[in-house]
Every structure is written in structure tokens, then in C-alpha cells.
Design a protein around this motif. Structure first.
Motif, short mmCIF file in Angstrom:
data_model
loop_
_atom_site.label_atom_id
_atom_site.label_comp_id
_atom_site.label_asym_id
_atom_site.label_seq_id
_atom_site.Cartn_x
_atom_site.Cartn_y
_atom_site.Cartn_z
N UNK A 172 85.64 5.85 0.43
CA UNK A 172 86.56 6.77 1.09
C UNK A 172 87.26 7.60 0.03
N UNK A 173 87.87 6.93 -0.93
CA UNK A 173 88.45 7.58 -2.11
C UNK A 173 87.44 7.46 -3.24
N UNK A 174 87.08 8.55 -3.91
CA UNK A 174 86.10 8.45 -5.00
C UNK A 174 86.58 7.50 -6.09
N UNK A 175 85.76 6.48 -6.40
CA UNK A 175 86.10 5.46 -7.40
C UNK A 175 84.88 5.18 -8.27
N UNK A 176 85.11 5.10 -9.57
CA UNK A 176 84.12 4.62 -10.52
C UNK A 176 84.52 3.22 -10.95
N UNK A 177 83.61 2.25 -10.78
CA UNK A 177 83.83 0.88 -11.23
C UNK A 177 82.59 0.46 -11.99
N UNK A 178 82.73 0.23 -13.30
CA UNK A 178 81.60 -0.15 -14.14
C UNK A 178 82.01 -1.28 -15.07
N UNK A 179 81.02 -2.11 -15.40
CA UNK A 179 81.24 -3.22 -16.33
C UNK A 179 80.37 -3.01 -17.55
N UNK A 180 80.99 -3.04 -18.72
CA UNK A 180 80.30 -2.83 -19.99
C UNK A 180 80.08 -4.17 -20.68
N UNK A 181 78.85 -4.40 -21.14
CA UNK A 181 78.54 -5.51 -22.04
C UNK A 181 77.90 -4.88 -23.27
N UNK A 182 78.62 -4.95 -24.39
CA UNK A 182 78.17 -4.27 -25.61
C UNK A 182 78.06 -5.26 -26.76
#
Length: 284
Positions: A172-182
Motif C-alpha cells: 500500500x505504501x511503497x517500502x523497500x525491505x532487503x537483507x544484506x549478507x556480505x
């Protein structure tokens, strides 16, 4: 910022430590984003982020209205019941659920018998015109999660996109959710709309974040500095040790907030109505 496609480099404006609290003999938590006036404006569109370690019986049946909850299970098996989607389901480690409470949901989240669940739950505010939208559930299974892979980097995308890899998650509301493994020494860049607010939460390891390379360590949160509304931006992440970090970023609503318990609306009258509707059995 020029108009030739170059992105504004985002900085970090604040860093803080997430403290653990003992709630009961079977429940510990940490409020990474704390709710309340002052916090709401800075975190917009996010209302809170809670990390929980909990056993069976820690949370009873309860309602929600006016928000979305995003539950990420990091350890354990979490059983879910609600009065809208037709019964029970189960989330395993690595899975997430995007629940749009809208006009009203009654649900319960309980670890499977004998399990302790470690989870993160984000509350996303809904805009005034969508507060009473029809409830919706999206189960984001680990096995189906879009992944962006580069040498020494694995990036799981729950919502939004990263490096051109997109998810089918509906917002509904634009959201970016990302998980980084570096891996140590690896640097990646994450693109974001310039108007998004956002923050990192470091789950494991140490790294440097943003334009100035601000250090972040395990259990620290880092708030992004501003971009430019309507223009592209990006943020840089470099791992000093094996690094695992989450990024949450979204389009702020800039609307009045009235919040009490499990309900988040725009006015006190709407909050009173939510409680009355719940008492009257209208969350069905």
C-alpha cells in the motif's frame, strides 16, 4: 544532483544501540524503533520495529486496524491464526508475513509447541484513504525469496527491489525491505527513491554505511540521511567482518497520527470508533 541519471549518495544521520528488555520468563524484546510523538515524524512511514524472543503463550489473540505488520521469523516455527484468511498457517525461519490489517483483523502469533521464536516485526502506517481497506495477507517464503547475488554478497529482497531484482510483494505504501549478507571487504550499493526515509539494523558483524562510511556493529540501528524528493539516490554498504544487516526504507506519508494500543488512525475519534467496533464484534 544532476539530471543525467547520477544518484545522490545518502549519508547516515543517527546511530543508536538496541537494548534488550525482559518482559517475562518466556519473553524478551527490543524496541529498535520506539513508537510515539517525535519518533513517528522521524521514522515515517514506519511506526515501530520490535525484536522478540518468545515462547508459546507470550502473545494472545489481539486486533489491529490502520496499519500493516511485517513479521520476519529468524529462528523457530511461528504458528499464525487469524479471522480473515481462513484459519492457521506456519512461518519457518527465513519466512516473512506481510499483513495488511486495514479496517480490522483479529489474529494470534504463537511459537509451535516447545519452540522459542526469534522475530522482527515492523509496523507500517497506512495512509488516511487506506486505513479501512480490506485486510490482506502475503506469506513471503524463504524458498521463493528473490535474491540478488554478487561476488561475496547475497541480498534477499522482501519488498521493493535491489540492483534491478524486484519482488512481487504488493505494498500500500511503497517500502523497500532487503537483507544484506556480505563477506569481509565487500561493498555493495542499494538504490532508493530520494524521498524515502529509511534505516539499517545490524544483525551480525560490523560494517560501514553511507556516504561517510559510518561504522555500524551488531545490534545497532543507523538512520539514513535525507535524499532529494523525486530523484534517485543510493546508499553504500561495506563489510569489515562477515556482515548481516537489514534495510527498511519507505515513502513517508506526512499525515496526522493517533495511536493507541493495536490501532493507528488519524484522529482520536477514529481510535475511539476502532475500540467500539472491536467491542461490537465488527472485526469480522
Amino acid at each position: 544532483m544532476s539530471d543525467n541519471g547520477q544518484r545522490t549518495q545518502r549519508g547516515i544521520k543517527r546511530v543508536w544501540n538496541a537494548r534488550k528488555n525482559d518482559i517475562s520468563s518466556t519473553h524478551r524484546n527490543s524496541l529498535i524503533l520506539e513508537p510515539g510523538p517525535g519518533h513517528f515524524e522521524e521514522h515515517d512511514p514506519f511506526l515501530l520495529l520490535a525484536e522478540d524472543w518468545f515462547g508459546r503463550g507470550s502473545f494472545d489473540v489481539h486486533p489491529h486496524r490502520g496499519i500493516e505488520t511485517v513479521t520476519y521469523v529468524m529462528e523457530g516455527r511461528l504458528e499464525h491464526y487469524d479471522n480473515k484468511s481462513g484459519g492457521k498457517d506456519e512461518l519457518l525461519a527465513g519466512d516473512a508475513q506481510w499483513m495488511t490489517a486495514g479496517r480490522g483483523v483479529i489474529h494470534k502469533e504463537d511459537p509451535a509447541e516447545g519452540e522459542t521464536v526469534h522475530s522482527l516485526q515492523l509496523w507500517v502506517n497506512l495512509p488516511s484513504g487506506e486505513k479501512m481497506t480490506e485486510p490482506r495477507y502475503q506469506n513471503l517464503r524463504a524458498a521463493n525469496m528473490p535474491v540478488r547475488e554478487e561476488p561475496g554478497a547475497k541480498i534477499r529482497i522482501f519488498s521493493g527491489e535491489s540492483g534491478g531484482v524486484k519482488t512481487p510483494t504488493v505494498n500500500v505504501v511503497p517500502v523497500t525491505m532487503v537483507e544484506f549478507r556480505l563477506e569481509p571487504g565487500v561493498t555493495v550499493k542499494q538504490d532508493l527513491p530520494g524521498g524515502y526515509n529509511g534505516f539499517f539494523f545490524v544483525l551480525e558483524g560490523e560494517g560501514r554505511f553511507g556516504r561517510e562510511g559510518v561504522k555500524g556493529t551488531e545490534r545497532q540501528a543507523l538512520m539514513l540521511g535525507p535524499g532529494e524528493e523525486g530523484l534517485p539516490s543510493e546508499v553504500t554498504i561495506t563489510a569489515d567482518t562477515p556482515l548481516r544487516a537489514l534495510l527498511y526504507a519507505g515513502q513517508p506519508l506526512r499525515e496526522p497520527i493517533a495511536a493507541r494500543g493495536p490501532f493507528v488512525m488519524n484522529t482520536e475519534e477514529q481510535i475511539r470508533q476502532a475500540y467500539q467496533d472491536y467491542r461490537d464484534g465488527k472485526f469480522v
